[in-house]
Scaffold this active site. Structure first.
Site, PDB file in Angstrom:
ATOM      1  N   ALA A 259      73.598  22.905  17.756  1.00 38.69           N
ATOM      2  CA  ALA A 259      72.911  21.962  18.632  1.00 38.69           C
ATOM      3  C   ALA A 259      73.800  21.648  19.833  1.00 38.69           C
ATOM      4  O   ALA A 259      74.993  21.960  19.840  1.00 38.69           O
ATOM      5  CB  ALA A 259      72.578  20.684  17.869  1.00 38.69           C
TER       6      ALA A 259
ATOM      7  N   GLY B 183      72.931  24.066  13.826  1.00 35.05           N
ATOM      8  CA  GLY B 183      71.488  24.150  14.010  1.00 35.05           C
ATOM      9  C   GLY B 183      70.984  25.567  14.164  1.00 35.05           C
ATOM     10  O   GLY B 183      69.839  25.860  13.805  1.00 35.05           O
TER      11      GLY B 183
ATOM     12  N   GLU C 290      70.718  26.803  10.674  1.00 34.13           N
ATOM     13  CA  GLU C 290      69.605  26.085  10.046  1.00 34.13           C
ATOM     14  C   GLU C 290      68.262  26.597  10.550  1.00 34.13           C
ATOM     15  O   GLU C 290      67.310  26.728   9.778  1.00 34.13           O
ATOM     16  CB  GLU C 290      69.741  24.594  10.303  1.00 34.13           C
TER      17      GLU C 290
ATOM     18  N   GLU D 196      79.458  21.278  10.908  1.00 33.71           N
ATOM     19  CA  GLU D 196      79.275  19.884  11.317  1.00 33.71           C
ATOM     20  C   GLU D 196      80.400  18.976  10.822  1.00 33.71           C
ATOM     21  O   GLU D 196      80.773  18.018  11.501  1.00 33.71           O
ATOM     22  CB  GLU D 196      77.921  19.362  10.808  1.00 33.71           C
TER      23      GLU D 196
END
Length: 271
Positions: free
Chosen positions: A78, A122, A125, A145
């Site tokens: 992200a 992300g 994911e 993360e």
């Protein structure tokens, strides 16, 4: 790679590029387009992606959707720069991630993630939201993360254990280390690893093969496999049996089985 049409978002610099291919037929190619930031995911990108995926899912001429980035990154996570100063009240009240970032979950047609370079946070994911991940031998996966003081928020702690098991998911998420394509394949996260220079060739060949089959049958395969993650074994078997029975109402089932008996290629009408 021939282009039949390009979805137009009326933007001079689109964050998502979409091509509906004629070779192979019935396949759409979706490409993240933020190369300067390694295709980092953002609200704006995910909003465009949601529009694209819904349009392609509704398009009767598209049977399979391929999602990719570039050779350096599928999506390297992200957009941290955008998130750095978010507050709890902001992300909670705005329902951050839930609003735009999960459009892939509701797509009925098969989604193939073609991963080259980094698929981190992300990006990893999002790849896991797809139905099949094909990785270049240069790909790197990970949920880093923890290294920036947070945790996965787009399914990393939920889909990863289902794909690779608790032990590996714990290790990957708690250490934040990057995982090679070969290790990801051995763990069950990736369906196949191919040479980087053959990635799109192999992925589009797979997409074309799937797209050549009966669309109703393809949709039923995806739906029944996904049900295995939401039901008990007994419930899943019952659901599968009923969907199997339902295929006998399809013209394509009659055509497929008759073609097999007659030793010819079936001519599916997607009915």
């Amino acid at each position: 790679m021939a282009i039949k049409s390009i979805l137009n978002f009326d933007m001079s610099d689109p964050l998502v590029l979409v091509e509906i291919l004629t070779v192979p037929a019935k396949v759409a190619l979706v490409r993240f387009n933020r190369p300067k930031v390694m295709n980092a995911l953002s609200d704006a990108l995910c909003k465009e992606l949601e529009v694209a995926l819904r349009a392609l899912d509704d398009d009767p001429g598209v049977h399979v959707i391929v999602i990719t980035g570039n050779e350096k990154a599928f999506a390297a996570g992200a957009d941290i720069a955008a998130m750095a100063e978010f507050t709890y009240a902001q992300v909670y009240s705005e329902n951050y991630i839930t609003r735009y970032w999960e459009a892939a979950r509701s797509v009925r047609k098969p989604l193939i993630a073609a991963v080259s370079g980094y698929a981190l946070g992300g990006g990893c994911e999002f790849a896991m939201m797809c139905d099949v991940i094909i990785a270049a031998d240069s790909a790197k996966f990970g949920q880093p993360e923890i290294t920036i003081g947070t945790i996965p928020g787009m399914g990393g702690t939920q889909r990863l254990p289902r794909a690779v098991g608790k032990a590996k998911a714990m290790e990957w998420c708690l250490t934040g280390r990057f995982v090679t394509a070969q290790e990801a394949e051995a763990a069950g996260l990736v369906a196949r690893v191919v040479p980087a220079d053959k990635l799109m060739e192999d992925v589009l060949a797979m997409a074309g093969k799937i797209a050549s089959y009966s669309l109703p049958a393809v949709l039923k395969v995806k739906e029944t496999i996904n049900a295995a993650y939401e039901t008990t074994l007994a419930q899943g078997l019952q659901f599968e049996r009923r969907e199997f029975h339902a295929t006998f109402a399809l013209q394509d089932q009659k055509e497929g089985m008759r073609a097999f008996v007659e030793k010819r290629k079936p001519d599916f009408k997607n009915k």
